[in-house]
Enzyme design. Structure first.
Site, PDB file in Angstrom:
ATOM      1  N   ARG A  23       0.855  -1.194   0.000  1.00  0.00           N
ATOM      2  CA  ARG A  23       0.000   0.000   0.000  1.00  0.00           C
ATOM      3  C   ARG A  23       0.890   1.244   0.000  1.00  0.00           C
ATOM      4  O   ARG A  23       1.960   1.248   0.592  1.00  0.00           O
ATOM      5  CB  ARG A  23      -0.873  -0.037   1.260  1.00  0.00           C
ATOM      6  CG  ARG A  23      -1.911   1.033   1.362  1.00  0.00           C
ATOM      7  CD  ARG A  23      -2.834   0.782   2.566  1.00  0.00           C
ATOM      8  NE  ARG A  23      -3.688  -0.363   2.321  1.00  0.00           N
ATOM      9  CZ  ARG A  23      -4.000  -1.300   3.216  1.00  0.00           C
ATOM     10  NH1 ARG A  23      -3.527  -1.224   4.445  1.00  0.00           N
ATOM     11  NH2 ARG A  23      -4.787  -2.310   2.908  1.00  0.00           N
ATOM     12  N   ASN A  87      -0.540  -0.971  13.324  1.00  0.00           N
ATOM     13  CA  ASN A  87       0.007  -2.049  12.507  1.00  0.00           C
ATOM     14  C   ASN A  87       1.236  -2.634  13.184  1.00  0.00           C
ATOM     15  O   ASN A  87       2.149  -1.889  13.542  1.00  0.00           O
ATOM     16  CB  ASN A  87       0.468  -1.511  11.144  1.00  0.00           C
ATOM     17  CG  ASN A  87      -0.652  -0.913  10.346  1.00  0.00           C
ATOM     18  OD1 ASN A  87      -1.562  -1.609   9.942  1.00  0.00           O
ATOM     19  ND2 ASN A  87      -0.585   0.392  10.112  1.00  0.00           N
ATOM     20  N   ASP A 103       4.737  -4.598   6.608  1.00  0.00           N
ATOM     21  CA  ASP A 103       3.494  -4.831   7.344  1.00  0.00           C
ATOM     22  C   ASP A 103       3.390  -6.321   7.655  1.00  0.00           C
ATOM     23  O   ASP A 103       3.469  -7.149   6.752  1.00  0.00           O
ATOM     24  CB  ASP A 103       2.314  -4.368   6.476  1.00  0.00           C
ATOM     25  CG  ASP A 103       0.976  -4.537   7.157  1.00  0.00           C
ATOM     26  OD1 ASP A 103       0.632  -5.685   7.494  1.00  0.00           O
ATOM     27  OD2 ASP A 103       0.263  -3.546   7.339  1.00  0.00           O
ATOM     28  N   ASP A 105       0.721  -7.887   9.130  1.00  0.00           N
ATOM     29  CA  ASP A 105      -0.670  -8.351   9.186  1.00  0.00           C
ATOM     30  C   ASP A 105      -1.380  -8.129  10.514  1.00  0.00           C
ATOM     31  O   ASP A 105      -2.522  -7.699  10.511  1.00  0.00           O
ATOM     32  CB  ASP A 105      -0.804  -9.841   8.806  1.00  0.00           C
ATOM     33  CG  ASP A 105      -0.049 -10.185   7.546  1.00  0.00           C
ATOM     34  OD1 ASP A 105      -0.234  -9.473   6.541  1.00  0.00           O
ATOM     35  OD2 ASP A 105       0.748 -11.132   7.566  1.00  0.00           O
ATOM     36  N   ASP A 107      -2.888  -6.480  13.610  1.00  0.00           N
ATOM     37  CA  ASP A 107      -3.275  -5.096  13.874  1.00  0.00           C
ATOM     38  C   ASP A 107      -3.993  -5.028  15.212  1.00  0.00           C
ATOM     39  O   ASP A 107      -4.653  -5.985  15.618  1.00  0.00           O
ATOM     40  CB  ASP A 107      -4.227  -4.576  12.784  1.00  0.00           C
ATOM     41  CG  ASP A 107      -3.620  -4.666  11.394  1.00  0.00           C
ATOM     42  OD1 ASP A 107      -2.545  -4.091  11.191  1.00  0.00           O
ATOM     43  OD2 ASP A 107      -4.223  -5.324  10.530  1.00  0.00           O
ATOM     44  N   ASP A 120      -6.842  -9.693  12.479  1.00  0.00           N
ATOM     45  CA  ASP A 120      -6.110 -10.371  11.403  1.00  0.00           C
ATOM     46  C   ASP A 120      -5.136 -11.444  11.885  1.00  0.00           C
ATOM     47  O   ASP A 120      -4.105 -11.696  11.251  1.00  0.00           O
ATOM     48  CB  ASP A 120      -5.380  -9.356  10.510  1.00  0.00           C
ATOM     49  CG  ASP A 120      -6.342  -8.356   9.884  1.00  0.00           C
ATOM     50  OD1 ASP A 120      -7.506  -8.731   9.652  1.00  0.00           O
ATOM     51  OD2 ASP A 120      -5.935  -7.211   9.632  1.00  0.00           O
ATOM     52  N   GLU A 123      -4.837 -14.149   9.198  1.00  0.00           N
ATOM     53  CA  GLU A 123      -4.000 -13.691   8.083  1.00  0.00           C
ATOM     54  C   GLU A 123      -2.523 -13.755   8.467  1.00  0.00           C
ATOM     55  O   GLU A 123      -1.677 -14.181   7.675  1.00  0.00           O
ATOM     56  CB  GLU A 123      -4.387 -12.264   7.682  1.00  0.00           C
ATOM     57  CG  GLU A 123      -3.596 -11.722   6.516  1.00  0.00           C
ATOM     58  CD  GLU A 123      -3.931 -10.274   6.173  1.00  0.00           C
ATOM     59  OE1 GLU A 123      -3.442  -9.816   5.138  1.00  0.00           O
ATOM     60  OE2 GLU A 123      -4.658  -9.602   6.942  1.00  0.00           O
TER      61      GLU A 123
END
EC number: 3.6.1.15
Length: 177
Positions: A23, A87, A103, A105, A107, A120, A123
């Site tokens: 991102r 994050n 990052d 994942d 959070d 997450d 994830e």
């Protein structure tokens, strides 16, 4: 690399552990830089996802990045109070292109009423296997979740309403110059 100054605009790029771009935020205004930290603000900032989708942030948000901690913090200033999105991520790296981090994942979301949620987890576990996160990395990230929760509970730094107010006020002053 020259540190950005107050009022400068920088790009922020988040990556995944495998090196893929995740991102990008364009035009984050820098409010303060120190040897170890950068404080900035996003306000109607253009965000581009890895798949090319674009969106614009809805409200002003104070962002906090550190060279020693494995997390970054976004304090979103809303009508009903400040909420936070944190994050779990590598310490940031700054080059001439952007402020960059990986990052991981996991959070932590803190709602305006103080409720906390770890997000997450599935994830994270999936990417941990897929991208071969080491046991050391897993330990570092889980320890930093504990540090982050301590900061939240103690209203330390970005989790203090006074901190948010000071930096938001400074942003308004710079914006109206």
């Amino acid at each position: 690399m020259r540190l950005p100054k107050e009022g400068d605009f920088i790009t922020i790029q988040s990556y995944k552990h495998d090196g893929s771009l995740h991102r990008t935020w364009r035009d984050t205004m820098v409010l303060k830089t120190t040897e170890n930290a950068i404080i900035g603000v996003n306000d109607h900032t253009l965000v581009t996802e890895s798949d090319g989708r674009r969106w614009v942030t809805r409200e002003p948000a104070i962002v906090y990045f550190h060279r020693k901690y494995w997390f970054n913090i976004i304090a979103m200033i809303r009508e009903n109070g400040t909420s936070y999105y944190c994050n779990l991520a590598s310490p940031y790296y700054l080059d001439s292109e952007a402020l960059k981090y990986i990052d991981y994942d996991l959070d932590v979301k803190v709602f305006a009423d103080g409720e906390k949620r770890l997000l997450d987890v599935e994830e994270y576990e999936r990417h941990k296997k897929k991208m071969n996160y080491s046991n050391d990395l897993d330990y570092i990230l889980k320890e930093n979740v504990k540090i982050l929760v301590d900061w939240i509970n103690q209203e330390r730094g970005p989790f203090s309403q006074a901190y948010v107010n000071i930096w938001y006020k400074r942003y308004i002053e710079l914006k109206n110059r």
